[in-house]
Motif scaffolding. Structure first.
Motif, PDB file in Angstrom:
ATOM      1  N   ASP A  30       0.826  -1.211   0.000  1.00  0.00           N
ATOM      2  CA  ASP A  30       0.000   0.000   0.000  1.00  0.00           C
ATOM      3  C   ASP A  30       0.864   1.265   0.000  1.00  0.00           C
ATOM      4  O   ASP A  30       0.338   2.373   0.064  1.00  0.00           O
ATOM      5  CB  ASP A  30      -0.912   0.010   1.238  1.00  0.00           C
ATOM      6  N   SER A  44      -4.244   2.727   2.308  1.00  0.00           N
ATOM      7  CA  SER A  44      -4.830   1.412   2.552  1.00  0.00           C
ATOM      8  C   SER A  44      -5.674   0.943   1.356  1.00  0.00           C
ATOM      9  O   SER A  44      -6.595   1.632   0.929  1.00  0.00           O
ATOM     10  CB  SER A  44      -5.676   1.536   3.818  1.00  0.00           C
ATOM     11  N   LYS A  46      -4.533   0.361  -1.768  1.00  0.00           N
ATOM     12  CA  LYS A  46      -3.955   0.666  -3.087  1.00  0.00           C
ATOM     13  C   LYS A  46      -3.319  -0.566  -3.721  1.00  0.00           C
ATOM     14  O   LYS A  46      -3.489  -0.828  -4.922  1.00  0.00           O
ATOM     15  CB  LYS A  46      -2.923   1.800  -2.960  1.00  0.00           C
ATOM     16  N   ARG A  77      -3.034  -9.711  -2.948  1.00  0.00           N
ATOM     17  CA  ARG A  77      -1.876  -8.821  -3.116  1.00  0.00           C
ATOM     18  C   ARG A  77      -0.734  -9.441  -3.907  1.00  0.00           C
ATOM     19  O   ARG A  77       0.307  -8.805  -4.081  1.00  0.00           O
ATOM     20  CB  ARG A  77      -1.316  -8.417  -1.734  1.00  0.00           C
ATOM     21  N   VAL A 226      -8.040   6.079  -3.533  1.00  0.00           N
ATOM     22  CA  VAL A 226      -8.637   4.734  -3.551  1.00  0.00           C
ATOM     23  C   VAL A 226      -9.951   4.758  -4.336  1.00  0.00           C
ATOM     24  O   VAL A 226     -10.219   3.878  -5.156  1.00  0.00           O
ATOM     25  CB  VAL A 226      -8.821   4.221  -2.093  1.00  0.00           C
TER      26      VAL A 226
END
Ligand code: ADP
Ligand code: UDP
Length: 245
Positions: A30, A44, A46, A77, A226
């Motif tokens: 992030d 948070s 990203k 992720r 975001v």
């Protein structure tokens, strides 16, 4: 989440050893950085958004027949990718003047360029990623003329494809950055597209309002990063898990 020791931690991603030879795991963090990492923050969600958006774009580029490192997404992720020998040249494509070219050449942000411009920067944070000419690339052996020819051809095809893809969802592709590497195959070395294609390394403006939907929201303290990345994902039809701020 991978438990291996990182092979490399960059500004936006961590690279781990992959499960098989010739593979790596690319973990999207992030962390946000700008201006050669002088500006830093953690945003948070990203990393998750970039993972999903980049997966979608890399797969589409692969379907065009442009070889790239993406194998599969393995978690929110993480991606499994082919391990390449990265060519230390950032390939920047510009359709509209924005960002660093404006002060460098005295251009007004938003002015159309007469044709697509491909620029090269040396990938070296300690030198501030200086702009270089193809002659530097050949002189210092960063890539051969044959390799650069493939890179530029792939880059222009990617630009044509992405310009259309984004226009179809009401977004202007202003500029973006690509990285390439060498992949060792049985038949020799193949040039492949590497890294990521996401709103972190593209400038994306709403086609109606010219509102920025990319990392400039962070660079320029505009807020709503975001939400902008989520809107890009939504328009692309990419399903991203709920992100709790
Ligand atoms: P940076 O190194 O600029 O801080 P990142 O945080 O995005 O950037 O880190 C990802 C690193 O992984 C980059 O240095 C990039 O060149 C490298 N990389 C991307 N794709 C591959 C690949 N397929 N094989 C090897 N290295 C890669
Ligand atoms: N870019 C990038 N990484 C870099 C430099 C540039 O992803 O290290 C992308 C950037 O997001 C933009 C394009 O390349 O889409 C052109 O960036 P520019 O040269 O204007 O640099 P910046 O505004 O980042 O200083």
């Amino acid at each position: 989440m991978t438990q291996n020791t990182p092979l490399y931690e960059g500004k936006a991603k961590v690279i781990f050893e992959g499960p098989e030879d010739g593979t790596l795991i690319q973990h999207f963090k992030d962390d946000a950085t700008a201006f050669n990492a002088q500006k830093k923050d953690v945003i948070s969600g990203k990393g998750i958004l970039n993972n999903y958006i980049s997966e979608h774009i890399m797969m589409a580029v692969g379907e065009l027949g442009i070889p790239n490192h993406f194998i599969s997404r393995i978690s929110d992720r993480e991606q499994l990718i082919r391990k390449l020998e990265i060519i230390p040249v950032e390939v920047v494509v510009r359709n509209v003047a924005a960002g660093s070219i404006c002060p460098r050449l005295g251009l007004e942000e938003g002015s159309m360029l007469n044709n697509t411009l491909v620029e090269f920067c040396l990938k070296d944070d300690s030198l501030g990623d200086p702009i270089i000419a193809p002659e530097h690339i050949f002189t210092f052996g960063w890539a051969t003329p044959e390799e650069l020819e493939i890179i530029v051809e792939d880059t222009l095809r990617i630009n044509d494809f992405l310009t259309g893809l984004f226009l179809g969802i009401g977004v202007r592709l202003i500029d973006f950055k690509l990285e390439f590497g060498r992949y060792d195959t049985e038949d020799g070395i193949e040039i492949m597209l590497a890294d990521e294609i996401s709103p972190d390394n593209c400038r994306l403006w709403d086609a109606e309002t010219n509102e920025k939907m990319d990392k400039d929201r962070f660079r320029r303290d505009l807020g709503g990063l975001v939400e902008a990345y989520q809107e890009i994902a939504r328009r692309l039809g990419v399903k991203v898990p709920q992100i709790d701020p």
